[in-house]
Every structure is written in C-alpha cells, then in structure tokens.
Design an enzyme around this catalytic site. Sequence first.
Site: not given
Length: 217
Positions: A129, A145
């Site tokens: 991330d 995402d």
Amino acid sequence: MRSRNPLRPAAAGIVIAILAVLVLAADQLAKTAAIDALPPERVVPVFGDVLQFYLVRNPGAAFSLGEGVTWLFTIALAVVAVVIVFLAVRRVRSRLWAVVLGLLLGGVLGNLTDRLLREPGFPVGHVVDFISTPWMMPAIYNVADVFIVSMMISVALLVLFGLRLDGTRETRASRAADAQAAEAQASGGASAEASTRVRAEGDAGDGVEPSGEPGVR
C-alpha cells in the site's frame, strides 16, 4: 426489457479478461515503482494533505485488521475471483456488467497476487500500500483497492437500478409479470396435487361395492 443486443458469452468473457489484465498490470507496475522509489513508512507529499505517498506492507485488511490471519484474506480473494469468472462464463451478457466485473476482477487479482507472491511468501504475502488521502480516510491503499471499492459501489448501483446480468432491465411491469408467473405456477402445482389426490381416492373406491363387500372385476 432489453435496450441493446446482449453480448455473446465469448465476447463478455473477452471484455472481462482484457479489463482484468489491464487493471492487474497497472496495479503491479504501480506497486513496483512505489517499492523502488519511496522510502518505507515515510510521508512523501504530492499535493499537500490532499494526496500523499506512504509505503507500507500490509499483512491484514483495511486499517491493518486481521494481521494474524492473512491466509483468510487470500482465500476470500480467491473465492471472489472464482465467482466473477463463473458469472463471466455462465451469466453475464450486459456490457455494463462486463466492464464493472472486469475492473473488479482486476483489482481482486492485484491484491491476490501480492498475497501469493510477495514476502513473506505463499499464501501469506503482504499487500503493498502506498496511497494516502488523509482528508478522505486514514487508511493507506493501492491501485487495486481503488478499483475494488469503486466497482463494488458500481455493482450496488447496477442492482439498485435493476440492470440484470443478462442485460435486461427490471421494471415494475417485469416484476408484476414475474409475480404473476410465480403465482400461476404455484396454483398450477396445487391444482395438479388436488387432481392426483382425487384420482387416488377414486381408484381406492373402485374396489368396494355400495354394500361394503368386495366387488367383482
């Protein structure tokens, strides 16, 4: 009601596959670039507080939940991917559904790839991330995402507006017709059952004379 000609099964599958591969490639390239260019766990401002980069490796879900059960997220992602592929092959004929499911599948495969191939290893890899938008949410996320969340919202909207997987649109008239068909089928089944019961009672009565003695056949 169908507004446009439906996609053929092969065409729907091709659309979903192409979009999924494109999203998967974009996600993995962005993660690779982030790993090469960003310092771990340090804020890199892009547009002030609106957009920042912050590289982390997440073993859990959003907000680092479930860090000790990474394998469960791997299974969940795999199940979602299988369901989308099944729908693509068997049911999807709508162009909008094909686009939405293709982008959703790409996002799912992006994070699933991390779970399967990245450190510390199969099947408990950590998801990379690096995108941070503090003004909107505290979570750190990635390209996959973005597609997963946006396409899940799109799925909800398609369902809300009554667009079916086969490209037909659910209307009040179609709902009324479906209800009438179900009612007719139910009443037809009840009538058939009653008729069968009457015939059975008649057959049982054929073997008895009015006097109560067995009849002669």
